[in-house]
Design a protein around this motif. Sequence first.
Motif, PDB file in Angstrom:
ATOM      1  N   ASP A 101       0.897  -1.154   0.000  1.00  0.00           N
ATOM      2  CA  ASP A 101       0.000   0.000   0.000  1.00  0.00           C
ATOM      3  C   ASP A 101       0.938   1.207   0.000  1.00  0.00           C
ATOM      4  O   ASP A 101       1.366   1.702   1.038  1.00  0.00           O
ATOM      5  CB  ASP A 101      -0.878  -0.057   1.247  1.00  0.00           C
ATOM      6  N   ASP A 147       1.126   4.541  -1.278  1.00  0.00           N
ATOM      7  CA  ASP A 147       0.988   5.997  -1.318  1.00  0.00           C
ATOM      8  C   ASP A 147       1.693   6.710  -0.167  1.00  0.00           C
ATOM      9  O   ASP A 147       2.264   7.766  -0.358  1.00  0.00           O
ATOM     10  CB  ASP A 147      -0.483   6.401  -1.396  1.00  0.00           C
ATOM     11  N   TRP A 180      -7.905  -3.032  -4.548  1.00  0.00           N
ATOM     12  CA  TRP A 180      -7.062  -3.861  -5.421  1.00  0.00           C
ATOM     13  C   TRP A 180      -6.226  -4.821  -4.573  1.00  0.00           C
ATOM     14  O   TRP A 180      -6.131  -6.008  -4.881  1.00  0.00           O
ATOM     15  CB  TRP A 180      -6.157  -2.997  -6.301  1.00  0.00           C
ATOM     16  N   VAL A 237      -3.855   2.379  -9.705  1.00  0.00           N
ATOM     17  CA  VAL A 237      -5.301   2.237  -9.660  1.00  0.00           C
ATOM     18  C   VAL A 237      -5.929   3.619  -9.813  1.00  0.00           C
ATOM     19  O   VAL A 237      -5.225   4.634  -9.793  1.00  0.00           O
ATOM     20  CB  VAL A 237      -5.748   1.581  -8.335  1.00  0.00           C
ATOM     21  N   VAL A 291       1.372  -0.696  -5.145  1.00  0.00           N
ATOM     22  CA  VAL A 291       0.027  -0.265  -5.516  1.00  0.00           C
ATOM     23  C   VAL A 291      -0.183   1.173  -5.062  1.00  0.00           C
ATOM     24  O   VAL A 291       0.012   1.501  -3.888  1.00  0.00           O
ATOM     25  CB  VAL A 291      -1.044  -1.180  -4.879  1.00  0.00           C
ATOM     26  N   SER A 292      -0.577   2.028  -6.016  1.00  0.00           N
ATOM     27  CA  SER A 292      -0.775   3.445  -5.692  1.00  0.00           C
ATOM     28  C   SER A 292      -1.784   4.078  -6.638  1.00  0.00           C
ATOM     29  O   SER A 292      -2.141   3.501  -7.653  1.00  0.00           O
ATOM     30  CB  SER A 292       0.557   4.195  -5.775  1.00  0.00           C
ATOM     31  N   ASN A 293      -2.200   5.289  -6.267  1.00  0.00           N
ATOM     32  CA  ASN A 293      -3.136   6.052  -7.094  1.00  0.00           C
ATOM     33  C   ASN A 293      -2.415   6.896  -8.142  1.00  0.00           C
ATOM     34  O   ASN A 293      -3.072   7.469  -9.011  1.00  0.00           O
ATOM     35  CB  ASN A 293      -3.976   6.994  -6.230  1.00  0.00           C
ATOM     36  N   ALA A 324      -6.900   1.662  -4.127  1.00  0.00           N
ATOM     37  CA  ALA A 324      -5.689   0.877  -3.863  1.00  0.00           C
ATOM     38  C   ALA A 324      -5.985  -0.232  -2.848  1.00  0.00           C
ATOM     39  O   ALA A 324      -5.561  -1.380  -3.026  1.00  0.00           O
ATOM     40  CB  ALA A 324      -4.558   1.775  -3.361  1.00  0.00           C
ATOM     41  N   ASP A 325      -6.725   0.118  -1.799  1.00  0.00           N
ATOM     42  CA  ASP A 325      -7.086  -0.883  -0.798  1.00  0.00           C
ATOM     43  C   ASP A 325      -7.893  -2.014  -1.424  1.00  0.00           C
ATOM     44  O   ASP A 325      -7.657  -3.193  -1.132  1.00  0.00           O
ATOM     45  CB  ASP A 325      -7.901  -0.250   0.330  1.00  0.00           C
ATOM     46  N   THR A 368       1.030  -2.438   4.975  1.00  0.00           N
ATOM     47  CA  THR A 368       0.082  -1.336   5.081  1.00  0.00           C
ATOM     48  C   THR A 368      -0.037  -0.870   6.526  1.00  0.00           C
ATOM     49  O   THR A 368       0.151  -1.658   7.451  1.00  0.00           O
ATOM     50  CB  THR A 368      -1.324  -1.725   4.566  1.00  0.00           C
ATOM     51  N   GLN A 409       1.479  -1.068  -9.864  1.00  0.00           N
ATOM     52  CA  GLN A 409       0.053  -1.198 -10.164  1.00  0.00           C
ATOM     53  C   GLN A 409      -0.610   0.125  -9.820  1.00  0.00           C
ATOM     54  O   GLN A 409      -0.746   0.465  -8.654  1.00  0.00           O
ATOM     55  CB  GLN A 409      -0.576  -2.328  -9.335  1.00  0.00           C
TER      56      GLN A 409
END
Length: 151
Positions: free
Chosen positions: A6, A8, A58, A48, A30-32, A55-56, A71, A46
């Motif tokens: 996670d 961000d 996904w 999103v 994984v990020s926005n 992100a959560d 996270t 990845q």
Amino acid sequence: MRVLVDADACPVKDEIYKVSARYKVPVVVVSNAIIRIPQSPLIKRQIVSDAFDAADDWIAENASARSVIITADILLADRCLKAGASVIAPNGKPFTMASIGGAIATRAIMADLRAGGDAIGGPPPFSKQDRSRFLSALDETLTRQIRIGRE
């Protein structure tokens, strides 16, 4: 096996990359938005949508017993634990099925206090001890996952 991050607001991405390389374990960041990642076949990005909790969502949808999730989000940790994943906070604290209920309750109490206007402050600053504790927890978790995968 893979590590899902996670990313961000994750303060330990560099540590994750180093440990991943040592164990040859894939990492999904994984990020926005685009986050810089090292050039490595083990590390994937990845991105999103910027929708709330994208992100959560996904991460939770891709979590499994062969995943290690990084996270600080307690509700995401709960979702991933229910999927069978191992979950570690960036400060090195592992989330477990035994501890998650208390963490969720504390989170709710703190949210209520903030909503009532109480000035309760935030978490303590991230420290070298947190970073060290995280490295130990990630190392231990990956070692355990690798051992389980061989059985």
